[in-house]
Write an enzyme that holds these catalytic residues in place. Structure first.
Site, mmCIF file in Angstrom:
data_model
loop_
_atom_site.group_PDB
_atom_site.id
_atom_site.type_symbol
_atom_site.label_atom_id
_atom_site.label_comp_id
_atom_site.label_asym_id
_atom_site.label_seq_id
_atom_site.Cartn_x
_atom_site.Cartn_y
_atom_site.Cartn_z
ATOM 1 N N LYS A 77 4.808 6.616 5.546
ATOM 2 C CA LYS A 77 3.466 6.373 5.022
ATOM 3 C C LYS A 77 2.465 6.551 6.150
ATOM 4 O O LYS A 77 2.704 6.137 7.286
ATOM 5 C CB LYS A 77 3.383 4.963 4.441
ATOM 6 C CG LYS A 77 2.055 4.648 3.757
ATOM 7 C CD LYS A 77 2.088 3.268 3.116
ATOM 8 C CE LYS A 77 0.753 2.924 2.473
ATOM 9 N NZ LYS A 77 0.774 1.596 1.819
ATOM 10 N N SER A 152 -1.734 1.414 -2.354
ATOM 11 C CA SER A 152 -2.058 2.411 -1.350
ATOM 12 C C SER A 152 -0.884 3.327 -0.993
ATOM 13 O O SER A 152 -1.074 4.294 -0.242
ATOM 14 C CB SER A 152 -2.560 1.724 -0.077
ATOM 15 O OG SER A 152 -1.543 0.940 0.510
ATOM 16 N N SER A 176 0.377 -2.672 -3.228
ATOM 17 C CA SER A 176 0.355 -1.264 -2.826
ATOM 18 C C SER A 176 1.671 -0.524 -2.954
ATOM 19 O O SER A 176 1.705 0.699 -2.805
ATOM 20 C CB SER A 176 -0.147 -1.151 -1.379
ATOM 21 O OG SER A 176 -1.512 -1.453 -1.319
#
Length: 471
Positions: A77, A152, A176
């Site tokens: 990520k 996210s 997220s």
């Protein structure tokens, strides 16, 4: 026609172990798919094919085949640093940043024998519940590319749902992992605070942000989570309860047990915002609960006690967390309007208000754990609304934007505040074919229970056999 990405992560690992494929062949397969398909999906910010193939050769030659994730591809990520790879944090402020050192999580997954193919898409500093930034294309759910994938960990979710990765790590400070998993038809697991050493939550303000897996199947999620936990000693005095029967993968594989469950459709945001659960979300909840009852689990209803200070206290922590973003003077103009609003509000806060908010959320945590203690897990909708169209969120008004995020995701952030584990499961599809899910919230250290229940539902509903058209 059969292709390698049709296999689950566990099946791919078994093929690698037998020598039916090599890590280089598997990495090449996924790199080819990323090159062909990702331009319209927004899964990756940066792809590193040369590094990935060098790493695959290294795994073949130097990493013991017994390593937990030997030869399996994944993506970092873009909130985590990998030495020598651009890390943007989803922001123009960091668009050219190339770190010299790696964060702990990439090193943990490297030690498990996995192969990073690049950096997955994330919104600016991981703050919003949707993945639309000014340094990368928006992350779109592959089920309908007019709709956003949530955030996210939106890029990670898109990559797995579209068959660009077998699984992916994410981080979750207010939903997220679970939000994008729900929007893309995946299993997403937020662990108990303190369980994953490289993403424990203990070092984040309010203990909110933890690391966890996104995967197509429950057992693939457990496999990745086991590797994320790793084998090193935990560097803090606090640690979440560990499982009693070996790695979590075993609980996911066995899928055994009958449990007491409570169904809840209230949230701590109800007094502060107009929260409406869409018919599609209620249909998913009703479907999931009916299947759980048919499996023999005990079902009751639960309403969360009113928490009038929760909204104010959570907003305070969210704003305070943004206040430390390294932008001053003219550099603030590089931030997106929502982030600028959060930074400005965070820097206006007094130490007293922050202390009050932290104390209030600690009391809220104790209250939630007390209210949930009589059952093994609490069931809620994953999301209150269907996946939101790209561009749906107000790009200029921070207050309105925050309200929209709450209305979309009222059932996620309070789990982070409480430090509890939670899993989202894609139990349902709308008439238009969009995935909709349910969330199960467990007791502290209760990942094994969540995985067991998830495995039972997965065997019944076979959601891993549903695929978007890009498959």
């Amino acid at each position: 026609m059969f292709e390698l990405h049709h296999l689950t992560a566990q099946e791919q690992w078994a093929w690698l172990q037998r020598g039916d494929i090599t890590p280089t062949e598997l990495a090449t397969h996924y790199l080819d798919r990323i090159d062909r398909l990702d331009s319209g999906l927004g899964a990756f910010v940066t792809v590193t094919p040369e590094r990935a193939l060098e790493r695959a050769a290294e795994v073949e030659q130097r990493v013991p085949r017994s390593a937990a994730l030997w030869g399996l591809p994944f993506g970092d990520k873009d909130l985590t640093m990998r030495a020598g790879v651009r890390t943007t944090y989803g922001s123009r402020l960091m668009a050219d940043f190339v770190p010299e050192t790696s964060d702990e999580l990439p090193e943990t997954l490297d030690a498990a024998g996995a192969i990073s193919l690049g950096k997955t898409n994330t919104p600016e500093f991981g703050l919003p519940a949707y993945t639309e930034s000014r340094v990368a294309p928006p992350a779109r759910t592959p089920w309908d590319t007019t709709l956003g994938a949530g955030g996210s960990s939106g890029g990670a979710a898109v990559a797995v749902a579209a068959g660009l990765l077998p699984f992916a790590p994410g981080s979750d400070g207010g939903g997220s992992i679970r939000i994008p998993a729900a929007a893309t038809g995946l299993v997403g697991l937020k662990p108990t605070r303190g369980l994953v050493p490289a993403g424990s939550g203990i070092g984040s303000l309010g203990g909110l942000a933890v690391s966890g897996p996104l995967a197509r199947t429950v057992s693939d999620a457990a496999m990745l989570l086991d590797a994320m936990i790793g084998t090193t000693d935990f560097p803090y005095t606090l640690r979440a309860p560990r499982w009693n029967e070996g790695p979590l993968l075993g609980a996911a594989m066995r899928g055994e047990g009958r449990f007491s469950l409570a169904v809840m459709t209230t949230s701590p945001w109800d007094n502060a915002y107009d929260i409406t659960i869409a018919p599609e979300a209620m249909a998913a909840l009703n479907h999931g609960v009916a299947e759980l009852a048919a499996l023999g689990h005990g079902i009751e209803e639960l309403s969360l006690e009113p928490s009038p200070d929760y909204a104010r206290d959570f907003r305070t922590i969210w704003q305070a967390g943004a206040s430390g973003i390294p932008a001053e003077g003219d550099a603030l103009s590089l931030l997106e309007p929502l982030t600028q609003w959060l930074v400005a509000r965070g820097r206006e806060l007094s130490a007293r208000r922050l202390a009050e908010a932290l104390s209030g959320l600690t009391a809220f945590e104790r209250s939630v754990i007390r209210q949930f203690a009589h059952v093994d897990a609490v069931v809620t909708p994953s999301l209150a609304l269907t996946p939101r169209p790209v561009g749906w969120y107000d790009a200029e008004d921070g207050e309105r934007n925050f309200e929209q995020q709450v209305q979309y995701t009222p059932f996620t952030s309070f789990v982070n505040v409480s430090g509890l584990p939670a899993i989202t499961l894609p139990v349902h599809q709308t008439d238009d074919g969009l995935p909709m899910g349910i969330q199960l919230i467990g007791r502290p250290g209760g990942e094994a229970t969540l995985l067991a229940i998830g495995a039972q539902l997965e065997r019944k509903l076979q959601w891993h056999r549903r695929h978007p058209s890009v498959w």
